[in-house]
Design a protein around this motif. Sequence first.
Motif, PDB file in Angstrom:
ATOM      1  N   ILE A   6     -94.263  33.504 -79.034  1.00 48.70           N
ATOM      2  CA  ILE A   6     -93.256  34.379 -79.643  1.00 48.70           C
ATOM      3  C   ILE A   6     -92.167  34.675 -78.635  1.00 48.70           C
ATOM      4  O   ILE A   6     -92.438  34.916 -77.458  1.00 48.70           O
ATOM      5  CB  ILE A   6     -93.883  35.723 -80.090  1.00 48.70           C
ATOM      6  N   GLY A  54     -88.900  37.385 -78.659  1.00 45.64           N
ATOM      7  CA  GLY A  54     -88.240  38.435 -79.422  1.00 45.64           C
ATOM      8  C   GLY A  54     -87.500  39.399 -78.530  1.00 45.64           C
ATOM      9  O   GLY A  54     -87.237  39.123 -77.356  1.00 45.64           O
ATOM     10  N   GLY A  65     -88.959  33.366 -84.784  1.00 47.09           N
ATOM     11  CA  GLY A  65     -89.222  33.677 -83.379  1.00 47.09           C
ATOM     12  C   GLY A  65     -90.516  33.089 -82.862  1.00 47.09           C
ATOM     13  O   GLY A  65     -90.913  33.369 -81.729  1.00 47.09           O
ATOM     14  N   HIS A  66     -91.170  32.258 -83.670  1.00 49.97           N
ATOM     15  CA  HIS A  66     -92.450  31.656 -83.276  1.00 49.97           C
ATOM     16  C   HIS A  66     -92.250  30.257 -82.699  1.00 49.97           C
ATOM     17  O   HIS A  66     -91.366  29.514 -83.124  1.00 49.97           O
ATOM     18  CB  HIS A  66     -93.387  31.529 -84.492  1.00 49.97           C
ATOM     19  N   GLU A  81     -94.642  39.530 -84.461  1.00 46.88           N
ATOM     20  CA  GLU A  81     -93.303  39.076 -84.851  1.00 46.88           C
ATOM     21  C   GLU A  81     -93.348  38.535 -86.276  1.00 46.88           C
ATOM     22  O   GLU A  81     -93.638  37.362 -86.492  1.00 46.88           O
ATOM     23  CB  GLU A  81     -92.795  38.016 -83.874  1.00 46.88           C
TER      24      GLU A  81
END
Length: 255
Positions: free
Chosen positions: A56, A58, A44-45, A39
């Motif tokens: 992550i 996603g 998105g972390h 990612e």
Amino acid sequence: MDKLRFYDACEAVRSEHIRSGIGTLSEKTAHAVLKKYFEPDESGHELKIGSFVADIIGEDGIIEIQTRSFSKLRPKLEEFLKYCRVTVVYPCSAVTNIICFDPDTGEVFSKRKSPVKGNRYTVFRELEGITEYLTHPNFRLCIILMETDDYRVPQDKAPKYQKKKHRKNAYAAYDKIPRELIDEIYIENISDWLSFLPDDLPAEFTTADMAERGMNIDTARLVMNVFRKADIARIVGKKGNTYIYSLNYFEEDSL
């Protein structure tokens, strides 16, 4: 598999660590590289889902990167699998370059290639900790085979949490830095799990039968122990001191 994207992730993290000083970041290099590889958008972390933080989140669900001690994932998997697909990423060094150096000066004492080569079966050492989730419809395993530089330092200069009792003058683990992506293997259904078995096994078989078809006997025992606990296979009898196994699946389940 995208080798170029993996290389870009390696270079980005390597540059960041050079600026900050190797080993000074709280997150180890391999973990940081894989997060960026899977990612690139850092928004998105490290996002919280319920009581836990996911590595992550996603479009393809949740991704958790775990190098060892899969049993520590159990509480997360119990929660995350209720909501969406969860991919557990296992990074494995298929080629390892061992570099012994001084973290204060950067002086390299020695470089050598390790004779130990990880492969897709290496993950089975960890899978025993999460066997009840392996066939869950939302569970997916991704094995990342890569070449890495394993940095080691004199024990008196190693971070406290990495110090171990070794023979005199031995080096302690410091950091693992990915260099190249070799393979990316996804396991997400019964057919994928059965691909770990040798071809042409009879309906009832032993680990000796697996060894006769080219599999290392210790690996065969490890695989079947995991498969039995995951209910992919069952014990149906005994031949001397050796268990006889049969698979728990229908032909249509493996499609």
